[in-house]
Enzyme design. Structure first.
Site, short mmCIF file in Angstrom:
data_model
loop_
_atom_site.label_atom_id
_atom_site.label_comp_id
_atom_site.label_asym_id
_atom_site.label_seq_id
_atom_site.Cartn_x
_atom_site.Cartn_y
_atom_site.Cartn_z
N LYS A 120 -3.61 8.09 4.00
CA LYS A 120 -4.95 7.79 4.51
C LYS A 120 -5.03 7.96 6.03
O LYS A 120 -6.07 8.32 6.57
CB LYS A 120 -5.35 6.36 4.12
CG LYS A 120 -5.62 6.18 2.64
CD LYS A 120 -6.84 6.96 2.17
CE LYS A 120 -7.22 6.58 0.75
NZ LYS A 120 -8.39 7.33 0.24
N TYR B 278 0.82 -1.21 0.00
CA TYR B 278 0.00 0.00 0.00
C TYR B 278 0.86 1.27 0.00
O TYR B 278 0.40 2.34 -0.36
CB TYR B 278 -0.96 -0.01 1.19
CG TYR B 278 -2.14 0.91 1.03
CD1 TYR B 278 -2.93 0.86 -0.12
CD2 TYR B 278 -2.48 1.83 2.02
CE1 TYR B 278 -4.02 1.71 -0.27
CE2 TYR B 278 -3.56 2.67 1.88
CZ TYR B 278 -4.33 2.61 0.74
OH TYR B 278 -5.41 3.45 0.59
#
Length: 257
Positions: A165, A158
Site C-alpha cells: 500500500k 498487516y
C-alpha cells in the site's frame, strides 16, 4: 446538486474490484449510481459474479469479470467499456490481494513470488489501468484507488500489504504528477478498518477494529457508505482542484499517537 451532494449526471466510468454487497466497491457503485453516473463494474471471476450481481443487477449496471492477474483481461474490460460508453470520466480501483501465507507471516519471511504477486495485483494494476484508460479520458477525469493506514505506519498483522500500500500511495503521487498536465486527477482514499471479505483475511483484524474504535477521536468505526461519499466527491467536478493526495476516512485515527 442532487440530494445535497455533488451530481455525477452524465458522467461515465469504471469500478474495479466488486466482491459482494458488503464491500467498499459495492457502496461506491450504489453511490455513484444514485448520483447519476453510468458505469461498468468488474468482479474477479465467475465464482464472484453471483455475489457481485446482487449489487449491480438491481441498479441495471453492467457487470463483467476481470482478473487483473490474467494477461489481456484488463485490456478486454477497458475496451468493452469504451465500446459501450465512449469516453470516461472516472475510474475507481478497489483491488487488493496477497497470498495467505505471505499475508499472515512476517514481511522478512515473505516469499519473492508472493510479494511480487501482491505488488502486481494490488499496486501495479492501478498504474496499468491508468495507462489503458488514458486515451479514453474526458478532460478533468479522476482516477481513485483504495489504500490503508498501514502504508504510512506499521500496523500489527498487516504484513506485506503495508509495503504494497505504501507503493500504491507513491504510485498515486507519480501518476498525479504525470497526468496532471494532461488535465487528469489521481487520488487515494484511505479508509479505517471495515469488516469486508478482503479485510477478513488479515490476521487479528478484530483487534485492529477495536484499536481504531478506541483511539479515533470519533470513537467509532467508519462505514462503507462514508468511504463511498468521499470517493464520489473525488469523481465529481467539485473536487477539481485536488490531486495526488491520500485522503483518510477513518474517524481521525491516523493522526493519533
Amino acid at each position: 446538486m442532487q440530494n445535497g451532494f455533488c451530481s455525477l449526471d452524465g458522467r461515465k466510468g469504471l469500478v474495479l474490484g466488486l466482491a459482494n454487497e458488503s464491500s467498499i466497491a459495492a457502496a461506491v457503485v450504489r453511490r455513484l449510481h444514485a448520483l447519476g453516473s453510468q458505469m461498468q463494474v468488474s468482479c474477479v471471476g465467475d465464482k464472484a459474479r453471483s455475489f457481485a450481481a446482487k449489487v449491480t443487477e438491481p441498479l441495471g449496471v453492467q457487470l463483467m469479470t476481470c482478473d487483473v492477474g490474467v494477461p489481456g483481461d484488463l485490456e478486454r474490460f477497458v475496451q468493452q467499456a469504451v465500446q459501450d460508453m465512449g469516453q470516461l470520466d472516472f475510474v475507481v480501483h478497489s483491488i487488493a490481494w496477497a497470498p495467505a501465507q505471505d499475508l499472515h507471516g512476517r514481511v522478512v519471511d515473505s516469499s519473492r513470488d508472493g510479494f511480487a504477486k501482491a505488488m502486481s495485483l494490488s499496486c501495479h494494476s492501478f498504474a496499468e489501468t491508468a495507462r489503458l484508460v488514458l486515451p479514453h479520458l474526458n478532460p478533468g477525469a479522476s482516477l481513485v484507488t483504495m489504500s490503508y493506514h498501514g502504508a504510512e505506519e506499521v500496523v500489527p498483522s498487516y504484513g506485506i500489504m503495508g509495503p504494497v500500500k505504501a507503493a500504491l500511495e507513491s504510485t498515486v503521487r507519480y501518476l498525479a504528477a504525470e497526468l496532471g498536465p494532461l488535465g487528469y486527477r489521481v487520488h487515494a482514499v484511505s479508509p479505517g478498518p471495515i469488516l469486508t471479505r478482503a479485510a477478513s483475511g488479515i490476521r487479528d483484524f478484530d483487534g485492529l477494529m477495536t484499536m481504531a474504535q478506541e483511539r479515533s477521536p470519533l470513537r467509532r468505526l467508519v462505514t462503507i457508505e462514508e468511504v463511498a461519499n468521499l470517493t464520489a466527491f473525488l469523481c465529481a467536478s467539485e473536487s477539481a482542484g485536488m490531486t495526488g493526495q491520500t485522503i483518510y476516512v477513518d474517524g481521525g485515527f491516523h493522526f493519533m499517537a
